[in-house]
Scaffold this active site. Structure first.
Site, PDB file in Angstrom:
ATOM      1  N   GLY A   1       0.845  -1.188   0.000  1.00  0.00           N
ATOM      2  CA  GLY A   1       0.000   0.000   0.000  1.00  0.00           C
ATOM      3  C   GLY A   1       0.879   1.236   0.000  1.00  0.00           C
ATOM      4  N   CYS A   2       0.491   2.249   0.732  1.00  0.00           N
ATOM      5  CA  CYS A   2       1.254   3.504   0.787  1.00  0.00           C
ATOM      6  C   CYS A   2       2.698   3.241   1.186  1.00  0.00           C
ATOM      7  CB  CYS A   2       0.600   4.442   1.791  1.00  0.00           C
ATOM      8  SG  CYS A   2       1.598   5.871   2.197  1.00  0.00           S
TER       9      CYS A   2
END
Length: 198
Positions: A38-39
């Site tokens: 993800g991020c």
């Protein structure tokens, strides 16, 4: 410290760094591993707190576009993941331990992104070398048994890694208040507790 002492300190440091003294340590042998969780701000922050990790570099990998930028990757269509290249000391932490740790920092049952970040660039994946693949698969199988659910995180062959722009590197250190607010408001911790428990 006075100016008088500064040259003496510099000489002492130079002597230690030269490797000529008996106290000099042998060069640290490091290896690398690539994880998409993800991020990349959060993935980088998670790995850099792990003992044995020397550092983590945010970037892009797995896609078709050469020299990707954050804007292009975020817009979709490049095939790239936001990922982190982890540099670690194998004498202190093993690749198997990194892979097990990675799964506890993501929701490996979510195919559409991670937490509040949606889209192809926020998918999870482990990018492994042929030597790392068996260990990554074992960590995935262990995580799957713990969750008793569908695992969607793929183990992919490591591809070219492109470092992200400078302002993304160490974001959690440069902008601690914004980073903590983002991580909380994105629901990362809440979802991890829901998936993995304490």
């Amino acid at each position: 410290m006075t100016r008088l002492h500064l040259p003496l300190l510099c000489l002492a440091i130079a002597a230690c760094d030269s490797g000529s003294g008996p106290a000099s340590a042998s060069p640290q042998r490091t290896e690398t591993a690539i994880f998409a969780g993800g991020c990349f701000w959060c993935t980088e922050a998670d790995f850099e707190k792990l003992p044995g990790v020397v550092g983590a570099l945010s970037g892009y990998t797995g896609g078709r576009t050469a020299n990707p930028t954050y804007e292009r990757v975020s817009a979709g269509g490049t095939g790239h993941y936001e990922a982190v290249k982890v540099t670690y000391d194998p004498a202190r932490v093993s690749y198997a331990q990194l892979a097990r740790y990675y799964f506890r920092t993501v929701d490996p049952t979510d195919a559409g992104g991670q937490f509040c970040d949606r889209g192809e660039s926020y998918r999870t994946a482990i990018f492994a070398t042929p030597q790392q693949r068996r260990l990554a698969e074992a960590a995935k199988a262990e995580a799957g048994r713990s969750l008793k659910g569908r695992m969607v995180t793929p183990i992919l062959l490591a591809a070219r890694f492109y470092p992200a722009e400078d302002y993304h590197q160490d974001y959690y250190k440069k902008n601690p208040i914004r980073y903590r607010y983002y991580r909380f408001s994105c629901g990362r911790e809440a979802r991890l507790k829901e998936v993995w428990g304490r």
